[in-house]
Design a protein around this motif. Structure first.
Motif, PDB file in Angstrom:
ATOM      1  N   ILE A   1       6.386  17.454  11.602  1.00  0.00           N
ATOM      2  CA  ILE A   1       4.927  17.433  11.734  1.00  0.00           C
ATOM      3  C   ILE A   1       4.272  16.320  10.920  1.00  0.00           C
ATOM      4  CG2 ILE A   1       2.800  18.754  11.382  1.00  0.00           C
ATOM      5  CD1 ILE A   1       4.481  19.748  13.710  1.00  0.00           C
ATOM      6  N   LEU A   2       4.750  16.067   9.701  1.00  0.00           N
ATOM      7  CA  LEU A   2       4.140  15.012   8.884  1.00  0.00           C
ATOM      8  C   LEU A   2       4.162  13.644   9.573  1.00  0.00           C
ATOM      9  CD1 LEU A   2       5.157  15.787   5.183  1.00  0.00           C
ATOM     10  CD2 LEU A   2       2.974  16.179   6.331  1.00  0.00           C
ATOM     11  N   PRO A   3       5.241  13.264  10.277  1.00  0.00           N
ATOM     12  CA  PRO A   3       5.191  11.976  10.983  1.00  0.00           C
ATOM     13  C   PRO A   3       4.096  11.921  12.051  1.00  0.00           C
ATOM     14  CG  PRO A   3       7.460  12.706  10.739  1.00  0.00           C
ATOM     15  CD  PRO A   3       6.597  13.862  10.315  1.00  0.00           C
ATOM     16  N   LEU A   4       3.815  13.048  12.688  1.00  0.00           N
ATOM     17  CA  LEU A   4       2.751  13.078  13.696  1.00  0.00           C
ATOM     18  C   LEU A   4       1.379  12.932  13.044  1.00  0.00           C
ATOM     19  CD1 LEU A   4       4.078  15.976  15.976  1.00  0.00           C
ATOM     20  CD2 LEU A   4       4.302  13.503  16.341  1.00  0.00           C
ATOM     21  N   LEU A   5       1.203  13.545  11.875  1.00  0.00           N
ATOM     22  CA  LEU A   5      -0.041  13.380  11.125  1.00  0.00           C
ATOM     23  C   LEU A   5      -0.190  11.938  10.641  1.00  0.00           C
ATOM     24  CD1 LEU A   5       0.148  16.685   9.081  1.00  0.00           C
ATOM     25  CD2 LEU A   5      -1.738  16.095  10.599  1.00  0.00           C
ATOM     26  N   ALA A   6       0.895  11.365  10.154  1.00  0.00           N
ATOM     27  CA  ALA A   6       0.847   9.989   9.652  1.00  0.00           C
ATOM     28  C   ALA A   6       0.516   8.998  10.764  1.00  0.00           C
ATOM     29  CB  ALA A   6       2.176   9.631   8.996  1.00  0.00           C
ATOM     30  N   ALA A   7       0.976   9.302  11.964  1.00  0.00           N
ATOM     31  CA  ALA A   7       0.745   8.410  13.103  1.00  0.00           C
ATOM     32  C   ALA A   7      -0.586   8.675  13.803  1.00  0.00           C
ATOM     33  CB  ALA A   7       1.889   8.552  14.110  1.00  0.00           C
ATOM     34  N   GLY A   8      -1.319   9.697  13.335  1.00  0.00           N
ATOM     35  CA  GLY A   8      -2.596  10.015  13.964  1.00  0.00           C
ATOM     36  C   GLY A   8      -2.470  10.747  15.283  1.00  0.00           C
ATOM     37  N   LYS A   9      -1.271  11.263  15.590  1.00  0.00           N
ATOM     38  CA  LYS A   9      -1.094  12.020  16.829  1.00  0.00           C
ATOM     39  C   LYS A   9      -1.617  13.449  16.700  1.00  0.00           C
ATOM     40  CE  LYS A   9       2.776   9.279  18.539  1.00  0.00           C
ATOM     41  NZ  LYS A   9       4.200   9.296  19.005  1.00  0.00           N
ATOM     42  N   ILE A  10      -1.736  13.912  15.467  1.00  0.00           N
ATOM     43  CA  ILE A  10      -2.405  15.181  15.157  1.00  0.00           C
ATOM     44  C   ILE A  10      -3.472  14.885  14.116  1.00  0.00           C
ATOM     45  CG2 ILE A  10      -2.211  17.521  14.266  1.00  0.00           C
ATOM     46  CD1 ILE A  10       0.707  17.546  15.082  1.00  0.00           C
ATOM     47  N   ILE A  11      -4.699  15.243  14.409  1.00  0.00           N
ATOM     48  CA  ILE A  11      -5.815  15.083  13.482  1.00  0.00           C
ATOM     49  C   ILE A  11      -6.499  16.439  13.365  1.00  0.00           C
ATOM     50  CG2 ILE A  11      -7.991  13.907  12.992  1.00  0.00           C
ATOM     51  CD1 ILE A  11      -7.009  11.619  14.782  1.00  0.00           C
ATOM     52  N   PRO A  12      -6.532  17.034  12.172  1.00  0.00           N
ATOM     53  CA  PRO A  12      -7.188  18.347  12.047  1.00  0.00           C
ATOM     54  C   PRO A  12      -8.617  18.297  12.585  1.00  0.00           C
ATOM     55  CG  PRO A  12      -6.052  17.769  10.024  1.00  0.00           C
ATOM     56  CD  PRO A  12      -6.013  16.549  10.881  1.00  0.00           C
ATOM     57  N   THR A  13      -8.953  19.277  13.403  1.00  0.00           N
ATOM     58  CA  THR A  13     -10.302  19.367  13.955  1.00  0.00           C
ATOM     59  C   THR A  13     -11.192  20.078  12.939  1.00  0.00           C
ATOM     60  OG1 THR A  13      -9.397  19.490  16.203  1.00  0.00           O
ATOM     61  CG2 THR A  13     -11.685  20.209  15.892  1.00  0.00           C
ATOM     62  N   LEU A  14     -12.255  19.406  12.522  1.00  0.00           N
ATOM     63  CA  LEU A  14     -13.127  19.943  11.481  1.00  0.00           C
ATOM     64  C   LEU A  14     -14.437  20.430  12.092  1.00  0.00           C
ATOM     65  CD1 LEU A  14     -13.750  20.413   8.472  1.00  0.00           C
ATOM     66  CD2 LEU A  14     -14.623  18.068   8.381  1.00  0.00           C
ATOM     67  N   HIS A  15     -14.749  21.697  11.852  1.00  0.00           N
ATOM     68  CA  HIS A  15     -16.024  22.239  12.314  1.00  0.00           C
ATOM     69  C   HIS A  15     -17.129  21.973  11.298  1.00  0.00           C
ATOM     70  CE1 HIS A  15     -18.878  24.898  14.307  1.00  0.00           C
ATOM     71  NE2 HIS A  15     -19.123  25.444  13.126  1.00  0.00           N
ATOM     72  N   ARG A  16     -16.862  22.344  10.037  1.00  0.00           N
ATOM     73  CA  ARG A  16     -17.903  22.187   9.017  1.00  0.00           C
ATOM     74  C   ARG A  16     -17.288  22.278   7.634  1.00  0.00           C
ATOM     75  NH1 ARG A  16     -23.384  25.944   8.622  1.00  0.00           N
ATOM     76  NH2 ARG A  16     -24.408  24.786   6.937  1.00  0.00           N
ATOM     77  N   THR A  17     -17.852  21.521   6.703  1.00  0.00           N
ATOM     78  CA  THR A  17     -17.477  21.616   5.299  1.00  0.00           C
ATOM     79  C   THR A  17     -18.676  22.102   4.506  1.00  0.00           C
ATOM     80  OG1 THR A  17     -15.899  19.795   5.519  1.00  0.00           O
ATOM     81  CG2 THR A  17     -16.615  20.360   3.294  1.00  0.00           C
ATOM     82  N   LEU A  18     -18.453  23.140   3.720  1.00  0.00           N
ATOM     83  CA  LEU A  18     -19.509  23.742   2.909  1.00  0.00           C
ATOM     84  C   LEU A  18     -19.099  23.684   1.444  1.00  0.00           C
ATOM     85  CD1 LEU A  18     -20.016  26.908   5.112  1.00  0.00           C
ATOM     86  CD2 LEU A  18     -21.713  25.110   4.816  1.00  0.00           C
ATOM     87  N   PRO A  19     -20.060  23.665   0.529  1.00  0.00           N
ATOM     88  CA  PRO A  19     -19.697  23.737  -0.898  1.00  0.00           C
ATOM     89  C   PRO A  19     -19.100  25.094  -1.246  1.00  0.00           C
ATOM     90  CG  PRO A  19     -22.080  23.826  -0.616  1.00  0.00           C
ATOM     91  CD  PRO A  19     -21.508  23.518   0.733  1.00  0.00           C
ATOM     92  N   LEU A  20     -18.317  25.126  -2.300  1.00  0.00           N
ATOM     93  CA  LEU A  20     -17.646  26.361  -2.714  1.00  0.00           C
ATOM     94  C   LEU A  20     -18.636  27.503  -2.881  1.00  0.00           C
ATOM     95  CD1 LEU A  20     -14.990  27.726  -3.652  1.00  0.00           C
ATOM     96  CD2 LEU A  20     -15.514  26.907  -5.972  1.00  0.00           C
ATOM     97  N   ALA A  21     -19.834  27.209  -3.382  1.00  0.00           N
ATOM     98  CA  ALA A  21     -20.841  28.249  -3.609  1.00  0.00           C
ATOM     99  C   ALA A  21     -21.308  28.904  -2.315  1.00  0.00           C
ATOM    100  CB  ALA A  21     -22.038  27.663  -4.355  1.00  0.00           C
ATOM    101  N   GLN A  22     -21.023  28.286  -1.160  1.00  0.00           N
ATOM    102  CA  GLN A  22     -21.430  28.842   0.124  1.00  0.00           C
ATOM    103  C   GLN A  22     -20.246  29.444   0.884  1.00  0.00           C
ATOM    104  OE1 GLN A  22     -23.959  26.249   2.479  1.00  0.00           O
ATOM    105  NE2 GLN A  22     -24.981  25.473   0.651  1.00  0.00           N
ATOM    106  N   ALA A  23     -19.287  29.975   0.143  1.00  0.00           N
ATOM    107  CA  ALA A  23     -18.123  30.607   0.781  1.00  0.00           C
ATOM    108  C   ALA A  23     -18.539  31.740   1.709  1.00  0.00           C
ATOM    109  CB  ALA A  23     -17.155  31.113  -0.281  1.00  0.00           C
ATOM    110  N   ALA A  24     -19.582  32.479   1.368  1.00  0.00           N
ATOM    111  CA  ALA A  24     -20.034  33.583   2.225  1.00  0.00           C
ATOM    112  C   ALA A  24     -20.457  33.066   3.596  1.00  0.00           C
ATOM    113  CB  ALA A  24     -21.183  34.329   1.557  1.00  0.00           C
ATOM    114  N   GLU A  25     -21.146  31.937   3.634  1.00  0.00           N
ATOM    115  CA  GLU A  25     -21.565  31.367   4.911  1.00  0.00           C
ATOM    116  C   GLU A  25     -20.355  30.915   5.729  1.00  0.00           C
ATOM    117  OE1 GLU A  25     -23.781  30.030   8.113  1.00  0.00           O
ATOM    118  OE2 GLU A  25     -24.263  31.421   6.504  1.00  0.00           O
ATOM    119  N   ALA A  26     -19.356  30.378   5.049  1.00  0.00           N
ATOM    120  CA  ALA A  26     -18.118  29.993   5.746  1.00  0.00           C
ATOM    121  C   ALA A  26     -17.467  31.204   6.400  1.00  0.00           C
ATOM    122  CB  ALA A  26     -17.159  29.335   4.754  1.00  0.00           C
TER     123      ALA A  26
END
Length: 336
Positions: A287-312
């Motif tokens: 799997i790491l070679p696929l990540l390194a080659a950009g064949k797998i890119i994690p899909t990101l919905h949203r990043t929240l600050p730690l203090a907003q864990a409840a909203e996450a």
């Protein structure tokens, strides 16, 4: 110089997202074979919600939530010679990730490829371990086969899509709503099916000319299982990840025997350390070679600050995410 105290998030009692509380805790000390990680980002996963709700967890689990992080190695425990201080890693944890610092087994720390930002790397471990074991080991997916992935707009689902496509398989994916279907189409799936308005059984029979699918990756359970079996090809493999529509099912054994189907399942968190270490080695190789080659890119919905864990947690519980939801821990000395 490491601080003595850190910020962390716990559930102060079983309940809804509102029970998540920011607290001060002592910075943990790495034991033999462990490392201390200065956390950059933490992944939010459904087992975190289960723990917060009061469901049983493995003995010794930290009260601090969080099963995956990205960050840099801040301290080495006794006997660790495979990592260096300052090394960027993404790690699978038994808990403790919603914090400024956490400990992880050295063998479960994966190097972060140069092209992958730490802000995305936290979304890799849970999905990668889950997908490799279930899709490729239990599901035995091979190039040229067709896989049906339910709940495909989730963090695990989107990772599974890219992994399957990278191995040369054809992907049929289901999700709910126009936005999620559009996201699946952007990932390049062969067929995206809206579970709200379309019958996946009829569509699959039509699209495959009655051949069916070779592998099903199912996180729905309940009445979906019988429908899944009805569209499986001879010798098909059905892998259950979860059971959002119920754990009890009715099974037509005549159909299973006639088609030579196999049904299996797995859950990651209770696996023994040796098994997780074995899986980590597989990820390093495949799997790491696929990540390194950009064949797998994690899909990101949203990043929240730690203090907003409840909203996450609310986002995940509402099934509103397309990809991963991450928590950002804002502290100096962690960037890339």
């Amino acid at each position: 110089m490491l601080p003595e105290m850190m910020k962390a998030v716990i559930a102060h009692q079983p309940g809804g997202p509102e029970v998540l509380t920011m607290v001060d805790r002592a910075v943990p000390q790495p034991g033999s074979g462990e490392v201390l990680i200065r956390v950059s980002h933490a992944g939010v996963n459904r087992p975190d919600i289960m723990q917060r709700s009061g469901m049983p967890v493995p003995p010794g689990t930290s009260e601090v939530l969080g099963l995956e992080v990205s960050g840099v190695v801040a301290e080495l425990g006794e006997g660790v010679d495979s990592l260096n201080l300052g090394t960027p890693v993404m790690a699978l944890l038994n808990g403790g990730g919603y914090a400024e610092y956490c400990v992880a087994r050295a063998e479960l720390c994966l190097p972060v490829p140069a092209a992958l930002p730490l802000a995305l790397a936290a979304g890799v471990p849970e999905a990668a371990f889950t997908v490799w074991h279930n899709l490729f080991e239990l599901g035995r997916l091979t190039p040229g086969e067709t896989v049906l992935i339910h709940g495909a707009a989730s963090g695990v689902g989107s990772f599974a899509i890219q992994s399957a496509q990278a191995c040369g398989a054809r992907v049929i994916a289901t999700a709910g709503g126009a936005a999620k279907i559009a996201a699946l189409q952007r990932l390049g799936v062969w067929r995206a099916i809206d579970r709200h308005s379309q019958d996946f059984v009829a569509l699959i029979q039509d699209e495959t000319q009655g051949h069916g699918v070779d592998v099903v990756l199912d996180n729905v359970g309940g009445d979906y299982v019988a429908r899944n079996l009805s569209v499986m090809a001879q010798g098909g493999r059905h892998v259950s990840l979860s059971f959002m529509r119920g754990a009890k099912i009715e099974l037509d054994l005549q159909l299973v025997m006639r088609k030579g189907l196999s049904l299996t399942s797995s859950t990651l968190r209770p696996k023994p350390a040796a098994e997780k270490a074995r899986l980590a080695e597989c990820l390093r190789k495949h799997i790491l070679p696929l990540l390194a080659a950009g064949k797998i890119i994690p899909t990101l919905h949203r990043t929240l600050p730690l203090a907003q864990a409840a909203e996450a947690h609310r986002i995940l519980e509402a099934n509103a995410n397309i990809g991963k939801v991450l928590l950002a821990i804002d502290q100096p000395g962690v960037s890339r």
